[in-house]
Write a protein that holds these residues in place. Structure first.
Motif, PDB file in Angstrom:
ATOM      1  N   GLY A  93      12.516  12.116  -3.280  1.00  0.00           N
ATOM      2  CA  GLY A  93      11.110  11.859  -2.994  1.00  0.00           C
ATOM      3  C   GLY A  93      10.619  10.530  -3.520  1.00  0.00           C
ATOM      4  N   GLN A  94      10.987  10.189  -4.749  1.00  0.00           N
ATOM      5  CA  GLN A  94      10.530   8.935  -5.341  1.00  0.00           C
ATOM      6  C   GLN A  94      11.041   7.737  -4.552  1.00  0.00           C
ATOM      7  N   ASP A  95      12.293   7.812  -4.091  1.00  0.00           N
ATOM      8  CA  ASP A  95      12.854   6.723  -3.287  1.00  0.00           C
ATOM      9  C   ASP A  95      12.095   6.574  -1.970  1.00  0.00           C
ATOM     10  N   MET A  96      11.766   7.698  -1.352  1.00  0.00           N
ATOM     11  CA  MET A  96      11.032   7.660  -0.088  1.00  0.00           C
ATOM     12  C   MET A  96       9.637   7.068  -0.293  1.00  0.00           C
ATOM     13  N   LEU A  97       8.968   7.462  -1.371  1.00  0.00           N
ATOM     14  CA  LEU A  97       7.633   6.916  -1.640  1.00  0.00           C
ATOM     15  C   LEU A  97       7.681   5.419  -1.901  1.00  0.00           C
ATOM     16  N   GLU A 124       6.401   0.017  -0.057  1.00  0.00           N
ATOM     17  CA  GLU A 124       6.906  -1.326   0.248  1.00  0.00           C
ATOM     18  C   GLU A 124       6.566  -1.730   1.684  1.00  0.00           C
ATOM     19  N   ILE A 125       6.770  -0.834   2.632  1.00  0.00           N
ATOM     20  CA  ILE A 125       6.548  -1.170   4.037  1.00  0.00           C
ATOM     21  C   ILE A 125       5.063  -1.208   4.393  1.00  0.00           C
ATOM     22  N   LEU A 126       4.269  -0.269   3.875  1.00  0.00           N
ATOM     23  CA  LEU A 126       2.844  -0.263   4.199  1.00  0.00           C
ATOM     24  C   LEU A 126       2.087  -1.380   3.497  1.00  0.00           C
ATOM     25  N   GLY A 127       2.574  -1.812   2.350  1.00  0.00           N
ATOM     26  CA  GLY A 127       1.960  -2.939   1.660  1.00  0.00           C
ATOM     27  C   GLY A 127       0.846  -2.547   0.708  1.00  0.00           C
ATOM     28  N   PRO A 128       0.404  -3.519  -0.089  1.00  0.00           N
ATOM     29  CA  PRO A 128      -0.567  -3.244  -1.150  1.00  0.00           C
ATOM     30  C   PRO A 128      -1.971  -2.917  -0.662  1.00  0.00           C
ATOM     31  N   GLU A 129      -2.309  -3.249   0.585  1.00  0.00           N
ATOM     32  CA  GLU A 129      -3.659  -2.942   1.056  1.00  0.00           C
ATOM     33  C   GLU A 129      -3.821  -1.469   1.432  1.00  0.00           C
ATOM     34  N   CYS A 130      -2.736  -0.721   1.436  1.00  0.00           N
ATOM     35  CA  CYS A 130      -2.805   0.715   1.722  1.00  0.00           C
ATOM     36  C   CYS A 130      -2.786   1.499   0.424  1.00  0.00           C
ATOM     37  N   ARG A 146      -4.320  -3.108  11.875  1.00  0.00           N
ATOM     38  CA  ARG A 146      -3.407  -3.333  10.762  1.00  0.00           C
ATOM     39  C   ARG A 146      -2.618  -2.074  10.447  1.00  0.00           C
ATOM     40  N   MET A 147      -3.279  -0.912  10.457  1.00  0.00           N
ATOM     41  CA  MET A 147      -2.589   0.334  10.151  1.00  0.00           C
ATOM     42  C   MET A 147      -1.574   0.666  11.245  1.00  0.00           C
ATOM     43  N   ILE A 148      -1.931   0.450  12.500  1.00  0.00           N
ATOM     44  CA  ILE A 148      -0.986   0.700  13.592  1.00  0.00           C
ATOM     45  C   ILE A 148       0.268  -0.153  13.413  1.00  0.00           C
ATOM     46  N   ASP A 149       0.094  -1.428  13.070  1.00  0.00           N
ATOM     47  CA  ASP A 149       1.247  -2.311  12.840  1.00  0.00           C
ATOM     48  C   ASP A 149       2.116  -1.812  11.694  1.00  0.00           C
ATOM     49  N   ARG A 150       1.483  -1.434  10.589  1.00  0.00           N
ATOM     50  CA  ARG A 150       2.245  -0.994   9.412  1.00  0.00           C
ATOM     51  C   ARG A 150       2.961   0.332   9.689  1.00  0.00           C
ATOM     52  N   LEU A 151       2.283   1.258  10.376  1.00  0.00           N
ATOM     53  CA  LEU A 151       2.923   2.541  10.690  1.00  0.00           C
ATOM     54  C   LEU A 151       4.086   2.352  11.655  1.00  0.00           C
ATOM     55  N   SER A 152       3.945   1.439  12.607  1.00  0.00           N
ATOM     56  CA  SER A 152       5.052   1.154  13.526  1.00  0.00           C
ATOM     57  C   SER A 152       6.257   0.635  12.760  1.00  0.00           C
ATOM     58  N   ALA A 153       6.023  -0.237  11.786  1.00  0.00           N
ATOM     59  CA  ALA A 153       7.118  -0.751  10.962  1.00  0.00           C
ATOM     60  C   ALA A 153       7.762   0.374  10.157  1.00  0.00           C
ATOM     61  N   LEU A 154       6.949   1.280   9.617  1.00  0.00           N
ATOM     62  CA  LEU A 154       7.479   2.378   8.814  1.00  0.00           C
ATOM     63  C   LEU A 154       8.311   3.338   9.665  1.00  0.00           C
ATOM     64  N   VAL A 155       7.792   3.746  10.809  1.00  0.00           N
ATOM     65  CA  VAL A 155       8.533   4.645  11.701  1.00  0.00           C
ATOM     66  C   VAL A 155       9.807   3.954  12.184  1.00  0.00           C
TER      67      VAL A 155
END
Length: 140
Positions: free
Chosen positions: A109-113, A118-124, A45-54
């Motif tokens: 910074g706040q915009d980036m966070l 948003e991309i990593l989702g609530p489980e992170c 799950r983390m690999i998928d979310r990080l791929s989406a973020l990158v």
């Protein structure tokens, strides 16, 4: 004998990069690796979310990125990933990842966070380790 020093061109950097170093953790349902459908693999799950973020940050790269003379642009690099799993036949229930996010004005910074959340989702669970706002100096 010492090698001759390499001349370094003198440049003035007028923009500083604002770093954010968040650590993220996802915790999911445990299961045996022989029966993955009984749980959730936090590592996958983390690999998928990080791929989406990158992938999201790839949109900021100029067409000539890599030529060595491009301007600064927002980047996101996954720099660390680990689980507390010590068994190869058990799905990891928790995974931690480290990110290095760099950006210049007009980004904040706040915009980036917000984008990261948003991309990593609530489980992170996101914990910011280091942050600062970028600056831009007038040429004079």
């Amino acid at each position: 004998m010492m090698p001759a020093p390499v001349p370094v061109p003198r440049t003035t950097i007028r923009t500083s990069v604002g770093p954010i170093a968040p650590a993220t953790t996802a915790q999911l349902q445990a299961a045996h690796a022989a029966r993955p459908w009984q749980g959730s693999n936090a590592l996958h799950r983390m690999i998928d979310r990080l791929s989406a973020l990158v992938g999201h940050f790839d949109q900021y790269a100029p067409d000539d990125a890599g030529d060595g003379d491009e301007p600064w642009y927002p980047t996101c690099s996954a720099t660390l990933m680990r689980t507390h799993n010590e068994s190869i036949n058990r799905l990891p229930t928790t995974v931690e990842a480290g990110l290095d996010i760099r950006f210049t004005p007009p980004f904040r910074g706040q915009d980036m966070l917000e984008t990261v959340r948003e991309i990593l989702g609530p489980e992170c669970d996101i914990k910011v380790l280091v942050t600062s706002e970028p600056t831009h100096l007038a040429p004079d």
